[in-house]
Write a protein that holds these residues in place. Structure first.
Motif, short mmCIF file in Angstrom:
data_model
loop_
_atom_site.label_atom_id
_atom_site.label_comp_id
_atom_site.label_asym_id
_atom_site.label_seq_id
_atom_site.Cartn_x
_atom_site.Cartn_y
_atom_site.Cartn_z
N PHE A 103 6.82 -8.77 -6.58
CA PHE A 103 7.48 -7.98 -5.56
C PHE A 103 8.75 -8.64 -5.04
CE2 PHE A 103 3.35 -5.67 -4.16
CZ PHE A 103 3.53 -4.76 -5.19
N ASP B 183 13.07 -6.21 -9.23
CA ASP B 183 13.24 -4.83 -8.79
C ASP B 183 12.89 -3.91 -9.95
OD1 ASP B 183 14.18 -5.35 -6.17
OD2 ASP B 183 16.16 -5.82 -6.96
N LYS C 109 8.60 0.36 -6.95
CA LYS C 109 8.24 -0.87 -6.25
C LYS C 109 7.76 -0.59 -4.83
CE LYS C 109 10.28 -5.24 -4.69
NZ LYS C 109 11.51 -6.10 -4.75
N ARG C 110 8.46 0.28 -4.12
CA ARG C 110 8.07 0.57 -2.74
C ARG C 110 6.71 1.25 -2.67
NH1 ARG C 110 13.52 2.49 0.58
NH2 ARG C 110 14.70 0.54 0.27
N GLN D 237 4.14 -1.45 -3.14
CA GLN D 237 4.01 -2.27 -1.94
C GLN D 237 3.22 -1.55 -0.85
OE1 GLN D 237 8.13 -3.37 -1.07
NE2 GLN D 237 7.69 -5.46 -1.70
N GLU E 276 4.64 -13.51 0.50
CA GLU E 276 5.93 -12.85 0.32
C GLU E 276 7.05 -13.45 1.18
OE1 GLU E 276 5.35 -8.30 -1.23
OE2 GLU E 276 4.96 -8.70 0.89
#
Length: 294
Positions: free
Chosen positions: A94, A98, A102-103, A106, A176
């Motif tokens: 993450f 990219d 991805k979002r 997450q 993260e």
């Protein structure tokens, strides 16, 4: 005669803090922790102590309680270890890459935070169970896994799967921010000096991640050891096999065995405190080792 002027000593302006002082904040902290944490735990210890050492030992020294504690703590340790490995890989992906979707991925990581544990348990049971009568939406993974000789639902493996599911976000979200703060220039400098990718990760990135990784693993363990809702559905709750300690506490409460439930809860509290205290000592040792190395 003229008057002699006596010079006035100028006082340095007092430094006023924007936030309340140490005394006020410390008092609020101790009061809040006492009301929310210390007093309930002290009440639990006092209630358990009322049974006496012989009474506590009589409750705990049964195969059902011992096996339930082994499953709760052993399964939580295994789930935390799994998440320490795969949660680190997910956090690395993450932060460093990219890619499309991805979002959305997450957001999915945070689902165990917001999802009711009973819903998670029902979903996992439907996914891994093998229905006796073919039913749509059930056994998507359970049927092919059982064909390979792997049974998940209503086994100890199912307990570990549920614990891994609900504790994964703690490792990912703890790592993260630390990964985002690690400067990539150190890795690039190591590459120019001839270091391989694995050497750069193991000698530069991993040492910086160790404190956060230990913290995330400890949080994952603490979350898993106290889990109830998502496990009771997939575990099957077989005594001495798939019965976890929190469920055993609930069973004793339903039977109005308050003393037995308190004794088991006190044992879980003592074991959890001992394990988390050991992890904190390990964190302190890692920090001291890092300071000596620098």
């Amino acid at each position: 005669m003229g008057t002699i002027a006596i010079p006035q000593l100028s006082r340095a302006p007092s430094r006023r803090r924007a936030m309340p002082g140490f005394g006020l904040t410390l008092g609020f902290t101790l009061s809040y922790l006492s009301l929310i944490v210390l007093i309930p735990l002290a009440a639990l210890a006092i209630k358990a102590a009322g049974l006496g050492p012989a009474g506590i030992w009589k409750v705990l020294n049964t195969s059902q309680v011992i096996n339930a504690l082994k499953l709760s703590f052993g399964g939580a340790l295994v789930a935390a270890a799994i998440n320490a490995v795969f949660g680190s890989l997910i956090a690395w992906t993450f932060v460093r890459y990219d890619f499309p979707g991805k979002r959305a991925l997450q957001a999915m990581i945070d689902l165990p935070f917001a999802l009711p544990t009973a819903v998670a348990g029902i979903a996992l049971t439907a996914l891994y169970s093998v229905p006796t009568v073919p039913s749509p939406g059930q056994g998507w993974l359970g049927v092919p896994l059982e064909a390979l000789g792997i049974k998940v639902a209503y086994t100890q493996l199912g307990v570990i799967v549920a614990m891994t599911f609900i504790s994964l976000p703690f490792v990912v979200r703890t790592l993260e921010p630390v990964l985002e703060q690690i400067d990539k220039q150190y890795e690039e400098a190591a590459a120019t000096l001839g270091a391989t990718r694995w050497q750069a990760v193991s000698r530069i990135v991993f040492p910086a991640l160790q404190p956060a990784l230990l913290t995330g693993t400890a949080l994952a363990f603490a979350r898993a050891v106290g889990e109830y809702g998502s496990i009771i559905f997939i575990a099957g709750n077989l005594p001495n096999l798939t019965q976890i300690a929190p469920l055993l506490i609930a069973i004793n409460l339903d039977q109005h065995e308050i003393g037995a439930a308190t004794a088991i809860a006190a044992a879980m509290l003592a074991l959890s405190f001992a394990i988390l205290f050991g992890i904190n000592l390990l964190q302190a040792w890692v920090r001291r080792s890092e300071r000596k190395a620098t």
